[in-house]
Design an enzyme around this catalytic site. Structure first.
Site, mmCIF file in Angstrom:
data_model
loop_
_atom_site.group_PDB
_atom_site.id
_atom_site.type_symbol
_atom_site.label_atom_id
_atom_site.label_comp_id
_atom_site.label_asym_id
_atom_site.label_seq_id
_atom_site.Cartn_x
_atom_site.Cartn_y
_atom_site.Cartn_z
ATOM 1 N N HIS A 10 0.876 -14.257 -11.001
ATOM 2 C CA HIS A 10 0.955 -13.575 -9.702
ATOM 3 C C HIS A 10 2.126 -12.597 -9.658
ATOM 4 O O HIS A 10 2.974 -12.566 -10.549
ATOM 5 C CB HIS A 10 1.077 -14.598 -8.560
ATOM 6 C CG HIS A 10 2.258 -15.518 -8.673
ATOM 7 N ND1 HIS A 10 3.551 -15.110 -8.451
ATOM 8 C CD2 HIS A 10 2.322 -16.842 -8.983
ATOM 9 C CE1 HIS A 10 4.368 -16.136 -8.607
ATOM 10 N NE2 HIS A 10 3.662 -17.199 -8.943
ATOM 11 N N CYS A 52 4.123 -21.420 -12.273
ATOM 12 C CA CYS A 52 3.270 -20.249 -12.462
ATOM 13 C C CYS A 52 3.948 -19.222 -13.370
ATOM 14 O O CYS A 52 5.084 -19.402 -13.800
ATOM 15 C CB CYS A 52 2.971 -19.588 -11.116
ATOM 16 S SG CYS A 52 1.952 -20.591 -10.013
#
Length: 417
Positions: A130, A144
């Site tokens: 992201h 992440c």
């Protein structure tokens, strides 16, 4: 004598200096990666993301900084703030409902935990690639992979659903493929062929124990379901395209476009098989994933089999024209239907009697078209026929073909003048 301690100290220091501060999985990017549309490879030790494949040249940069989990090591548990290590795939692209400060304007979700992660009893969820509301800094995520917003925006249309992603402590690019790559491709084709043949070999290629753990489903139930289908279905067509292989930490993944056609179901999508070596050193399937998608693979299948179908028709016409009943009838399934004649014996008897009186003289096929139906592969064509007495007719011939032992056989033959 004083030289020996000095040399010992030097060698010791040198050996210590080349040992990584943290030992994790070292991934290799095979040469074949250049043929993929896109491959994302994240090197946690260097906090960088590198891009390989045909679309990588379209990016502003093929290597960009990234940020991984705050804690080093391979993810094991929910909330451990580690980034997992392994082979993953993009599930979807998200652009709405995101916290801008944490995720920026877009994110690509990954399939963590994959079947091997589940086999190893890892848990957690929500591992994404992201953006970020502010410029990234090393090791600041909860697990992440974060990229700067301009870099992730550059991935649009290049990274798509099913793009493979390597997450590793270290990444070594363009390593020469080992023999396992070819072996696993061959095993994948064997698995697909066994499925189409409804052969016991299909189920023998799984590890029952590992499958039960990774799929959260008893292998015995899966086996019974497949055996019921194999006994009930008169035929199955399975076909694969674009078989790819990547090596993970102590496992391998093959993935490919899959077309499945049976009387009760038609599906197309992407299949992933996860492989490990058993105690005998043989590759077995320990888990799998299926993502149904309309990828236009039926047309690709018809294009791929067109040459073999035309070759079959040429041979069939030759046997017909020569009046060799045994060769001609070998092109038919045992329970084939030809007009009012049912079964190869009835068809053979009819042709013997007919050809004793009127031998085939000329057969011309034209405007050949192929399509898939609930009956199988349908071949429709214009047919001109002439026999030794001078009789001729012209009309539309339809053959329904099915694969058997690597060859085509006719199961239905229809004629309309």
């Amino acid at each position: 004598m004083r030289l020996l301690p000095y040399l010992f100290s030097f060698c010791l220091c040198f050996s210590i200096s080349i040992v990584p501060a943290f030992a994790g999985w070292q991934a290799v990017v095979p040469e074949e990666a250049g043929k993929l549309p896109m491959l994302v490879a994240v090197d946690k030790s260097r906090q960088s993301a590198q891009f390989f494949g045909q679309k990588a040249s379209e990016l502003s940069s093929q290597k960009v900084p990234c940020s991984s989990g705050q804690v080093k090591g391979d993810k094991q548990r929910e909330g451990d703030r580690k980034t997992p290590e392994g082979i993953y795939f993009v599930e979807k692209r998200r652009t709405s409902g995101l916290d801008y400060a944490l995720y920026g304007q877009e994110a690509y979700t990954l399939n963590y935990p994959n079947p091997v992660d589940k086999l190893r009893e890892k848990n957690g969820h929500g591992i994404w690639i992201h953006g970020r509301g502010t410029p990234i800094v090393p090791r600041e995520t909860k697990g992440c992979i974060a990229l700067n917003n301009p870099d992730i925006a550059d991935l649009y249309t290049k990274v798509t659903v099913n793009t493979p992603v390597i997450l590793a402590e270290q990444v070594v690019p363009y390593f020469r493929s080992e023999s396992e790559f070819n072996e696993l491709k061959e095993k994948t084709f064997q698995w697909v062929a066994a499925w189409q043949d409804r052969s016991p070999e299909y189920l023998q290629m799984f590890s029952p124990e590992a499958f039960t753990k990774s799929m959260k489903k008893p292998f015995s139930s899966f086996k019974q379901q497949k055996e019921r289908l194999f006994s009930r279905l008169p035929w199955i067509i399975t076909w694969t395209n674009n078989v790819n292989v990547l090596q993970g930490p102590d496992y391998w993944v093959t993935w490919f476009d899959q077309y499945y056609h049976a009387p009760n179901l038609v599906t197309q999508g992407v299949r992933r098989l996860y492989w490990q070596k058993n105690s005998d050193g043989e590759f077995v399937i320990v888990g799998m994933e299926w993502k149904e998608r309309k990828i236009g693979i039926e047309k690709a299948y018809l294009d791929a089999v067109a040459a073999s179908v035309h070759n079959f028709l040429d041979t069939w016409v030759t046997d017909w024209k020569n009046g060799t009943v045994d060769k001609y009838i070998s092109r038919y399934a045992i329970k084939a239907v030809q007009g009012s004649h049912r079964g190869v014996n009835a068809i053979a008897n009819h042709k013997r009697k007919l050809w004793q009186q009127k031998k085939p003289a000329k057969i011309v096929l034209s405007d050949i078209k192929m399509s898939m139906s609930r009956r199988g592969l349908e071949v429709t064509m214009n047919q001109y026929y002439e026999d030794s007495t001078g009789y001729s007719d012209q009309g539309t011939k339809t053959l329904v073909l099915l694969p058997k032992d690597g060859q085509w056989v006719i199961v239905i033959e229809e004629w309309r003048s």
